[in-house]
Each structure stands twice: as C-alpha cells, then as structure tokens.
Design a protein around this motif. Sequence first.
Motif, PDB file in Angstrom:
ATOM      1  N   GLY A  50       0.818  -1.199   0.000  1.00 26.12           N
ATOM      2  CA  GLY A  50       0.000   0.000   0.000  1.00 26.12           C
ATOM      3  C   GLY A  50       0.857   1.256   0.000  1.00 26.12           C
ATOM      4  O   GLY A  50       0.424   2.303  -0.440  1.00 26.12           O
ATOM      5  N   VAL A  51       2.064   1.120   0.498  1.00 31.66           N
ATOM      6  CA  VAL A  51       2.998   2.243   0.399  1.00 31.66           C
ATOM      7  C   VAL A  51       3.931   1.969  -0.774  1.00 31.66           C
ATOM      8  O   VAL A  51       4.294   0.830  -1.042  1.00 31.66           O
ATOM      9  CB  VAL A  51       3.821   2.451   1.680  1.00 31.66           C
ATOM     10  CG1 VAL A  51       3.012   3.165   2.724  1.00 31.66           C
ATOM     11  CG2 VAL A  51       4.345   1.147   2.211  1.00 31.66           C
TER      12      VAL A  51
ATOM     13  N   ASP B  87      -6.428   2.981  -9.849  1.00 29.66           N
ATOM     14  CA  ASP B  87      -5.268   3.441  -9.088  1.00 29.66           C
ATOM     15  C   ASP B  87      -5.058   4.927  -9.376  1.00 29.66           C
ATOM     16  O   ASP B  87      -4.086   5.324 -10.017  1.00 29.66           O
ATOM     17  CB  ASP B  87      -4.049   2.595  -9.519  1.00 29.66           C
ATOM     18  CG  ASP B  87      -2.788   2.976  -8.772  1.00 29.66           C
ATOM     19  OD1 ASP B  87      -2.900   3.674  -7.750  1.00 29.66           O
ATOM     20  OD2 ASP B  87      -1.697   2.582  -9.212  1.00 29.66           O
ATOM     21  N   ARG B  88      -6.017   5.721  -8.940  1.00 28.83           N
ATOM     22  CA  ARG B  88      -5.955   7.165  -9.169  1.00 28.83           C
ATOM     23  C   ARG B  88      -6.259   7.874  -7.860  1.00 28.83           C
ATOM     24  O   ARG B  88      -6.946   7.326  -6.992  1.00 28.83           O
ATOM     25  CB  ARG B  88      -6.989   7.592 -10.208  1.00 28.83           C
ATOM     26  CG  ARG B  88      -6.887   6.903 -11.543  1.00 28.83           C
ATOM     27  CD  ARG B  88      -5.686   7.375 -12.339  1.00 28.83           C
ATOM     28  NE  ARG B  88      -5.802   6.998 -13.744  1.00 28.83           N
ATOM     29  CZ  ARG B  88      -4.752   6.821 -14.555  1.00 28.83           C
ATOM     30  NH1 ARG B  88      -3.522   6.981 -14.118  1.00 28.83           N
ATOM     31  NH2 ARG B  88      -4.947   6.499 -15.815  1.00 28.83           N
ATOM     32  N   TYR B 130      -7.207   0.929  -3.265  1.00 21.15           N
ATOM     33  CA  TYR B 130      -7.726   1.258  -1.937  1.00 21.15           C
ATOM     34  C   TYR B 130      -6.887   2.366  -1.292  1.00 21.15           C
ATOM     35  O   TYR B 130      -7.415   3.234  -0.616  1.00 21.15           O
ATOM     36  CB  TYR B 130      -7.726   0.010  -1.037  1.00 21.15           C
ATOM     37  CG  TYR B 130      -8.962  -0.846  -1.179  1.00 21.15           C
ATOM     38  CD1 TYR B 130      -9.443  -1.218  -2.424  1.00 21.15           C
ATOM     39  CD2 TYR B 130      -9.660  -1.290  -0.053  1.00 21.15           C
ATOM     40  CE1 TYR B 130     -10.575  -2.002  -2.559  1.00 21.15           C
ATOM     41  CE2 TYR B 130     -10.798  -2.073  -0.171  1.00 21.15           C
ATOM     42  CZ  TYR B 130     -11.248  -2.437  -1.430  1.00 21.15           C
ATOM     43  OH  TYR B 130     -12.368  -3.216  -1.552  1.00 21.15           O
ATOM     44  N   ALA B 131      -5.561   2.300  -1.520  1.00 24.31           N
ATOM     45  CA  ALA B 131      -4.680   3.298  -0.907  1.00 24.31           C
ATOM     46  C   ALA B 131      -4.766   4.624  -1.654  1.00 24.31           C
ATOM     47  O   ALA B 131      -5.015   5.677  -1.060  1.00 24.31           O
ATOM     48  CB  ALA B 131      -3.250   2.781  -0.880  1.00 24.31           C
ATOM     49  N   ASN B 132      -4.577   4.572  -2.977  1.00 21.46           N
ATOM     50  CA  ASN B 132      -4.481   5.805  -3.756  1.00 21.46           C
ATOM     51  C   ASN B 132      -5.802   6.573  -3.776  1.00 21.46           C
ATOM     52  O   ASN B 132      -5.815   7.806  -3.800  1.00 21.46           O
ATOM     53  CB  ASN B 132      -4.042   5.446  -5.185  1.00 21.46           C
ATOM     54  CG  ASN B 132      -3.380   6.616  -5.889  1.00 21.46           C
ATOM     55  OD1 ASN B 132      -3.313   7.717  -5.356  1.00 21.46           O
ATOM     56  ND2 ASN B 132      -2.907   6.383  -7.099  1.00 21.46           N
ATOM     57  N   SER B 133      -6.927   5.858  -3.743  1.00 23.00           N
ATOM     58  CA  SER B 133      -8.231   6.531  -3.772  1.00 23.00           C
ATOM     59  C   SER B 133      -8.499   7.291  -2.477  1.00 23.00           C
ATOM     60  O   SER B 133      -9.366   8.143  -2.426  1.00 23.00           O
ATOM     61  CB  SER B 133      -9.343   5.499  -3.971  1.00 23.00           C
ATOM     62  OG  SER B 133      -9.440   4.688  -2.814  1.00 23.00           O
ATOM     63  N   PHE B 151     -10.793  -5.761   1.420  1.00 27.47           N
ATOM     64  CA  PHE B 151     -10.548  -6.229   0.062  1.00 27.47           C
ATOM     65  C   PHE B 151     -11.551  -7.331  -0.288  1.00 27.47           C
ATOM     66  O   PHE B 151     -12.036  -8.047   0.582  1.00 27.47           O
ATOM     67  CB  PHE B 151      -9.129  -6.788  -0.067  1.00 27.47           C
ATOM     68  CG  PHE B 151      -8.068  -5.746   0.075  1.00 27.47           C
ATOM     69  CD1 PHE B 151      -7.975  -4.711  -0.848  1.00 27.47           C
ATOM     70  CD2 PHE B 151      -7.162  -5.779   1.122  1.00 27.47           C
ATOM     71  CE1 PHE B 151      -7.003  -3.740  -0.730  1.00 27.47           C
ATOM     72  CE2 PHE B 151      -6.185  -4.804   1.250  1.00 27.47           C
ATOM     73  CZ  PHE B 151      -6.109  -3.784   0.327  1.00 27.47           C
ATOM     74  N   ILE B 152     -11.814  -7.438  -1.571  1.00 25.73           N
ATOM     75  CA  ILE B 152     -12.708  -8.483  -2.058  1.00 25.73           C
ATOM     76  C   ILE B 152     -12.095  -9.853  -1.733  1.00 25.73           C
ATOM     77  O   ILE B 152     -10.907 -10.079  -1.904  1.00 25.73           O
ATOM     78  CB  ILE B 152     -12.900  -8.327  -3.586  1.00 25.73           C
ATOM     79  CG1 ILE B 152     -13.729  -7.079  -3.894  1.00 25.73           C
ATOM     80  CG2 ILE B 152     -13.507  -9.572  -4.199  1.00 25.73           C
ATOM     81  CD1 ILE B 152     -15.200  -7.193  -3.553  1.00 25.73           C
TER      82      ILE B 152
END
Lengths: 531, 310
Positions: A50-51, B87-88, B130-133, B151-152
Amino acid sequence: MPRFSQIRCRVSRVRAAATWLARGRFWRRMTQIACLLLFLWLFRKTEYTGVTEIPGAANILFRIDPLVAVSVMAEAKQLIPMVLWSLLLVALTVVLGRFFCGWVCPLGTLLDGTRWFGAGHFHARRFTHRWQRAKYFLLGVIIISAVFGLPLAGWFDPFAILMRGLTYAVDPLWGHGVTAGFAWLYQRAPPAITNVSEPIYAFLKKTVLPFQDVTFRFTGPVVVALAILLAVFALEFVQRRFWCRYVCPLGGLLALLSRRSLVRRLPVKGCKDCGVCGEICRMDAFDVEGRLVPEACNLCMDCIDKCPHDRAKFIVRKTRTEPAPLDPSRRLFIGTVATGLALPAVAWALRINRHVHPRLIRPPGAGTESEFLDRCVRCGECMKVCPTNALQPALFEAGTEGMFSPRVVPRIGYCEYNCTLCGEICPTGAISRLPFAKKQWTVIGKAAFDKSRCLPYAKGKDCGVCEEHCPIPEKAIRFREAEAQNEQGEKVVVKQPYVERDLCIGCGTCENKCPLEGQAAVRVSRPEAVV
Amino acid sequence: MDRREFLKRVAAWSAGMTVVGPLFRVTQTAFAAAPPTSGIGSVPTLALASGADYEKLVTKVLGALGGMKKFVKAGAKVVVKPNIGWDRNPAQGANTHPQVVKALVKQALDAGASKVMVFDRTCNDSRRCYANSGIAEAVESIGDRRAACEFIDNRKFVPVKIEKGVLVAEWEFYKDALDVDCYINVPVAKHHGTSRLTLGMKNVMGVIGGNRGTIHQSIGQRLADLNTVIRPKLTVIDATRIMFRNGPAGGNLSDVKILDTIIASTDPVASDAYATTLFNLKPDDISSTRAAYQAGLGEMDLSKIRALRV
C-alpha cells in the motif's frame, strides 16, 4: 522443607542450564534460527503493501553477496555501488572465517534442518577432500564466463536458488493450499466451525500468507527452479552440508577469503587418543592429519561442545598464520580456465542468427537485452514483488542463458501504471529504479490488434474493454466508428479500437483485460516487432 | 472433450464427492431487496446539493430524502459501495471521493448500523486502488470497529440466477452485497468510452465476479439485467468532480471538472437520468438508463422526477 537430594537436583539443573548457555552451539543455533526467521519475514515483506516504498526486503541478501557482486561487475564491466555492501561480508570473513555459512546463511540453516527429517541416517560414503575443490572450479568458471559475457551466477548462487524456489513454487503452493483449506471450511462447514476458522484465516492472511493467489504458469522454469532447490536438499542425504562442502560457489569464495582468518581452533592437530571431532564435522573440515582446514570450517562449534575431553576450543589469534597451500592442481586450473572460456563461446555460437523473441517483454527500466542479462542474477525478487503477477520467468525465450530472467506476460498480469516496485527491489540494478514520471513513459512494448478475433472487427459487436482500461490519460487505445458486419450479416456501425502507437507504452493492460477466452485480440510485442 | 467440458465434469464429480455442498446457496428471491421505494408521495424524488463541504452535502441530501434513519434501521447490516476501481487519486476523479464515502459511512453508523462494509472489485491492483483513492484511509479514520473497508474475498462470489435477465441469465455476485439490510450505491459520475457515462447502473460491476469484460457487449441491457439483482435502497451520485473525457480511468486533471455536487435518490434510474444532464446529455443517450427504465427499475423521464435542490 525440601530434602537434600532435591536441592542437589535443582543445583545440577541450574548448572546444566548454565553450561548449555555457555555452549557455542546453542548461540550458533539461535543465530541461525533468528537469521532464518528474519529472512522469511523479509521474504513476506517483499510484497506491495500500500505504500510505494518497500522499507525492508529480501533483496538485502543479494546486496551483501560477494559472489553476486563479483560476477555482476565482471559481466557489466563497471562499478555497481549497490552491491558493494558485500564488502562488509568480505571484511568479516577475512577476520572470522566462514561464519556466514555456519551461522547466517538461510539455505545452510534449512539444510541443517533436514536432519529432523531423517537426513542423518544415510551418510555412508565419504568423499575425499579433493572434491571440496569442486566449488573453486565452479567459482572460477562463473567468474571467467562472466568476464566473457555469459552470466552463470544465477544458476549456482545459493540465495538465487533459494529465492527462486520459494518464489516460484513453495510460496504459491503454501498460499493456495492454506487458502483452499479455509475456503472449503468457509463454504461447507457450519457456523460453529467457521466462526473459529475465519478469524484464524484472517490472522494468517495478515501475517504469513501471500496477499493474493500468485501463479507462475510457465511450468518449465518453475519445475527446473524447484528441482534445483530440491536437489540441493536431496544432496543432504548423501553427506551433511554436501552443497556447502563441494558445490556452493559463494561458499568457495568465502573459503578463499577465510584462509588467513584470525579464528583458530586448538588443538591444532587432532589428538592421538581420540578422533571424534573429525568424525562429527559437518563440513568434513579436518584433513588426513587431523588438522582443521580453516577454509572448510564454518565455525559450527560442534567439535568444541562434543569433545569428550573438553580440550577443544576456538581462540582469536593476534597474528595471522600462514595457511596451508591451496594446492590447485594444474589440471584443475586449466580445466577451470578452459571451461570458463568454452561456455561463453558455446553460448555465443548458439546466439548466432537468433532474433530476440518478439514477445520477450522486459520490465520497465531493463535497458537493452544484453545489458539486462549481464546484470540480472535470476533471483526472482521482481517476480515476488510484482503486484499483478505480470513478471514471469523466461524459459528459452531469451536463450539458454536467459532462463529465469523476468518477462512481462500480459495475459497473466499487466505492468501497473503507477508501480515502480521491480526497479526498487532489483538487487543489482538490472531493472533500474525509475522515477514515476519516467516509468510512465518507458516503452516496454507496443500493442497491436488481431482483427480476426477482435469483436468489433470480426463480429460487429460492441466491446471496448481495452480502451476502458488503457491507463494512458490521453488513451493509447481509441475508437473510430466504422461499418462492420454482425453475425446476422447486417451492416452495423460499431466503435472499433485502434492503437495510437506513439502513446502506447506496452504495459499490456489491454491484453490482460481483453474479455475473449484464450488468446487476447490485442497483444503486446517488443516495440521493434510491431509495425 | 474441451476444457470447459472437462472442468464441468471435474466440478460435477468433486461436487458429488464432497459430503455436503456449499451451505450458502443464494437464490435471488432470498436477497433481492424490495422494489424501489417510491419517493415522497409516489413521485420519484431526488435531492441534490452543491458546496465545498462534502460532509455537509451528504447530510443535506439525505435530510431531504428523510434522513439516514429512514434507510438504516438500528442493527442493520449496511453496504456502502463506492467506485474504487482505479489506481488514481481523489483529484483525478476516477473514484468516488473519499469524503463522500466517509460521510455516508458515518451517517450509517450514527443511524445505528451494526456493520458497515465498504468494498469494490477493482480494475487495477486492489491494494493500490484502496490506498491511492484515499477511501481505505477515510473509512479507517472514522475509528469505528463496525465500519471496515475490506478487500474483495474471491471465495464470496456466489452464482445468482437472474430471473428478469434479458441477456444475462446467471452471474456471480458478491455475497456481502446480497446479504445486507441496506445497500447504498455511491458511484462517481464520469465519462466512459463504451457506455458513454458510468453512473449508478455501471457501479454494479464492482460487486460481480466472472469475466466482467463480456458485459461490455450490449452493455446497457446487461447492466440493467445485473441491476435487477442488486437493488440499492439509496443511490448517492458523487459529482463533486466529473471526468468528462478519457474515462473511466482518466488521469489528467484537465479532463476533470469540479462541480461540488451530490445527487441522491431512492430511485436508481432517476439519479442516473438526472446526473446525465451534468454532461449535457439526455437520459435517453445512456443505454443502461434506458434499459433499466424499460426493466421497470425506475423512472428516467425528467419531467416525472421531482428534483429537490437543497
């Protein structure tokens, strides 16, 4: 009031514990276990979390590996700063000897661990000490071949063997197996059981399981990599530490460095009334006269702790002793040089007239094919870390010498647009570390449509998943409206996708997401192979 | 015997050999929510609000529809389903804005939900999305153990027979999306190459399994079919940023317009129909809106929809 005998018993137990703690073997074992756990932990951490930056990863092992350093620099003919951490291990070995093999090396620890599985029962044959020079032969061949352009280190480096086997086969199997078991329970067992099993599964997922199911679908390299790893373990049933004694080229290099180490064992020669140390030595490090040969000893401390007379001990010498002559026979020397020269020549001959495989797509930052192969040590870390499973081991697509090198296989996974992990993790810089902006414009291939399969062309049907997923903000796949015939033979207007060649970077997202079964209707090839 | 046949036979044999079959055979009737609750009176109603404070906007539009308590009863299991497909980052407008998601989750928790699940089957790597959003972090920052952005889990896709399906007769759906008391759909409004726009109807793609790409053939009808299974009690369209070209993935800030607007409705078709106008298109231009209307999932005629600007 405890009776006297009880007190004595307690005292002796305390004393036993004290001597146990004083034993070198105890500390060696603890160190081994700690290093192995550290390695496994780093292995698990070699994954996207995630990082964007990975703080600690198993690539550290390759950066302290002098065999990797020497062979990669000989191959690339330039100084590669990131592998110079290996000088640390070199310095320590010069002073302490092959402690790394006995105390640190995770493969060595795992090999020692095979004794729990009965490996000890079969050690019947003894090889003469001459065979221990085989590892020098291998080391010489690797370095000479590297100078002349054939990278072999990845085939024999112990960490590469271990990492590859774990990454390609062991870890995916472990992940699939455990997940399948819990999935079975989840789908079939009554709540009484799943209420227990699901939290356990969640915990395992957080700690020791891979994030997702990972597959290395090209059976060839996976089987070869696993076979090599299993062979190393199988040899343990012939002789203890067979790999380390006779084969390991890194062990050979460390052995050469440790010839003048300051650690010496006393008594120098085996005692006349006893020969236990020679018999129990896992490295077969005592020569015919009962003298401990420093380049063979990995300081496991067995002979100290098991000496029936308590005579043996290790001391640190202030002055360096003259080592026994290495005695490289002329035959061995000539054989090493000749093989080291012959193998690159053979590889070169095989390369004549060979075109680079059009589907051999290298990860971004890999440079030219030869630059890349020069530096790649086939450790498989890029494949371990790739979040989409896109990086897969090559079999013969890059020639025999390119086996296990990473290639992007878009149908399995695509190169994630915002990801730079492979370049970050690569221990030798074979995949260079690209900044985001640069990576996003690094062309690794070009996509092209197969109009005989693509639905809007072949069947006059709407589709356009490739365009939807194309990560290039300006879209490297675009639509043009055109007339096509549908399955009923009617003329219909559909949006037909095409590749805007100048924008395409070959990430393979389109090929990966193409909804057709089997082969995709849009495929990525090396840039020079696409018209 | 081709591969498919082989797999089928293997599946049949193993199914026969396992003593008990999977316990959660999901039938559509067991999970299909009530038909769309009509708005105030019987007129399909939507609420929209504009402003820079997204939490306030959510409160406002929900208030106009009767408040979250109307949809989430105490102890209810709630799904808040945003678009986390890409991933945005939030500024790029490819995913639902994290503050909108956070506000909805908070409201559901305040209404007494026993569990609020946030998830999406992403297009890019799920960890990255999940992180980038910013959505995973936003949900986590609420600090309530009842809410989770997870997560799915591939084990949870279950086959569902789609009785009203015209083109799709059966598809795999995510169990957690079916087995809920209140499903809140939170799409982001944006351009889409194939379906022109992606709104509420298209957001169902994130709770289905299988080879999703095949949905794109006659996408409008297929989406309508899938939406007969997933029946959100509430649709909240995030038009705080709208991507008006190069969707659905985008990436360029110049393709994104900041509207600071949120639309909410109990009628999933009405909200899509209205959101279409933000792009200067007519509801009829979007095939999924049309097909959903024809399937009786809601109203697309703007003259029959009451739009409350709050």
